[in-house]
Design an enzyme around this catalytic site. Sequence first.
Site, PDB file in Angstrom:
ATOM      1  N   ASN A   9       0.868  -1.175   0.000  1.00  0.00           N
ATOM      2  CA  ASN A   9       0.000   0.000   0.000  1.00  0.00           C
ATOM      3  C   ASN A   9       0.906   1.225   0.000  1.00  0.00           C
ATOM      4  OD1 ASN A   9      -1.756   2.085   0.527  1.00  0.00           O
ATOM      5  ND2 ASN A   9      -2.337   1.386   2.579  1.00  0.00           N
ATOM      6  N   LYS A  11       0.129   4.282  -0.218  1.00  0.00           N
ATOM      7  CA  LYS A  11      -0.487   5.466   0.399  1.00  0.00           C
ATOM      8  C   LYS A  11      -0.278   6.702  -0.498  1.00  0.00           C
ATOM      9  CE  LYS A  11      -0.085   3.207   4.829  1.00  0.00           C
ATOM     10  NZ  LYS A  11       0.046   3.292   6.264  1.00  0.00           N
ATOM     11  N   HIS A  95      -9.377   1.167   5.029  1.00  0.00           N
ATOM     12  CA  HIS A  95      -8.097   1.327   5.737  1.00  0.00           C
ATOM     13  C   HIS A  95      -8.309   2.257   6.937  1.00  0.00           C
ATOM     14  CE1 HIS A  95      -3.989   2.521   6.612  1.00  0.00           C
ATOM     15  NE2 HIS A  95      -3.615   1.417   5.979  1.00  0.00           N
ATOM     16  N   GLU A  97      -6.702   4.660   7.997  1.00  0.00           N
ATOM     17  CA  GLU A  97      -6.518   6.086   7.698  1.00  0.00           C
ATOM     18  C   GLU A  97      -7.778   6.672   7.062  1.00  0.00           C
ATOM     19  OE1 GLU A  97      -2.837   5.488   5.595  1.00  0.00           O
ATOM     20  OE2 GLU A  97      -1.910   4.955   7.499  1.00  0.00           O
ATOM     21  N   GLU A 167      -5.053  -4.908  10.703  1.00  0.00           N
ATOM     22  CA  GLU A 167      -4.052  -3.865  10.879  1.00  0.00           C
ATOM     23  C   GLU A 167      -4.296  -3.138  12.201  1.00  0.00           C
ATOM     24  OE1 GLU A 167      -2.228  -2.724   6.773  1.00  0.00           O
ATOM     25  OE2 GLU A 167      -3.738  -1.269   7.338  1.00  0.00           O
ATOM     26  N   GLY A 173       2.904   2.322  10.843  1.00  0.00           N
ATOM     27  CA  GLY A 173       3.852   3.434  10.690  1.00  0.00           C
ATOM     28  C   GLY A 173       4.577   3.803  11.970  1.00  0.00           C
ATOM     29  N   SER A 213       3.843  -2.087  10.271  1.00  0.00           N
ATOM     30  CA  SER A 213       5.299  -2.154  10.433  1.00  0.00           C
ATOM     31  C   SER A 213       5.901  -3.494  10.010  1.00  0.00           C
ATOM     32  CB  SER A 213       5.689  -1.805  11.875  1.00  0.00           C
ATOM     33  OG  SER A 213       5.285  -0.483  12.185  1.00  0.00           O
TER      34      SER A 213
END
Length: 252
Positions: A9, A11, A95, A97, A167, A173, A213
């Site tokens: 991904n 992003k 996701h 985010e 996730e 991250g 990660s």
Amino acid sequence: MRRPIIAGNWKMYKTIEESISVAVGLKRRFYTFSEADVVICPPFTALSKVHDQIVDSSIMLGAQDIYWEESGAFTGEISPNMLKDAGCRYVIVGHSERRVIFGETDEDVNKKVKVVLKHGMIPIMCVGEKLEERDNGTTFEILEKQLTRGLKNIAKEKAVRVIIAYEPIWAIGTGRTATPQQAQEAHKYIRDFAERSYDKETASRIRIQYGGSVKPENIAQLMSQEDVDGALVGGASLDVHSFTEIVENAVK
Ligand code: 13P
């Protein structure tokens, strides 16, 4: 036996030129590759050009989001046919985010999963808890809610095609990966959910990716867990070398 699937991904990173450069690098290694599904999800602007590069290779193309309407006055949105037209076979949906920053709800996620399936593409539906939810012991409750609502009214014939990405938000991250045991525990919960909602056979076929990660150094241990079928990789997928190593170490 579930086929491993490693997806990158990207992003909101990479221009068209940078995207092509990574795609070309990956194609050198994965022109033909049969041990796992390898998927890259560049930004919308680069999809079509990246597709041109990888079309004759084993690498498959995915998008990072979708809108559920077929067409119309929806400024800024991208339709299922537009993604298919650009060569996408996978679409990341829900996701964290999108959920946290853009307020996407489980109901939105459900509509997106359905439209991706309807158009013959494969949804990668993301679920996962926040740090405070893990700390206060509500991880499974959160997963249950996201899965129930996200997969609402999806028949088992279609559900087997859905990929679930676990996730944990605290691992995205942050450099803080879930331990292989924490990942396995959550993945097992997700598979048990599928068995309760559908049946044993369906549950045994659904692929569950871990994301958060993931690096060349930790992928093998994660993949060694019974219910971890692959990874959804953020930062480490932006670099040809590290993503290549992740895929290679995942299938060793
Ligand atoms: P990182 O691998 O950068 O933690 O991101 C994970 C992720 O969000 C993939 O969708």
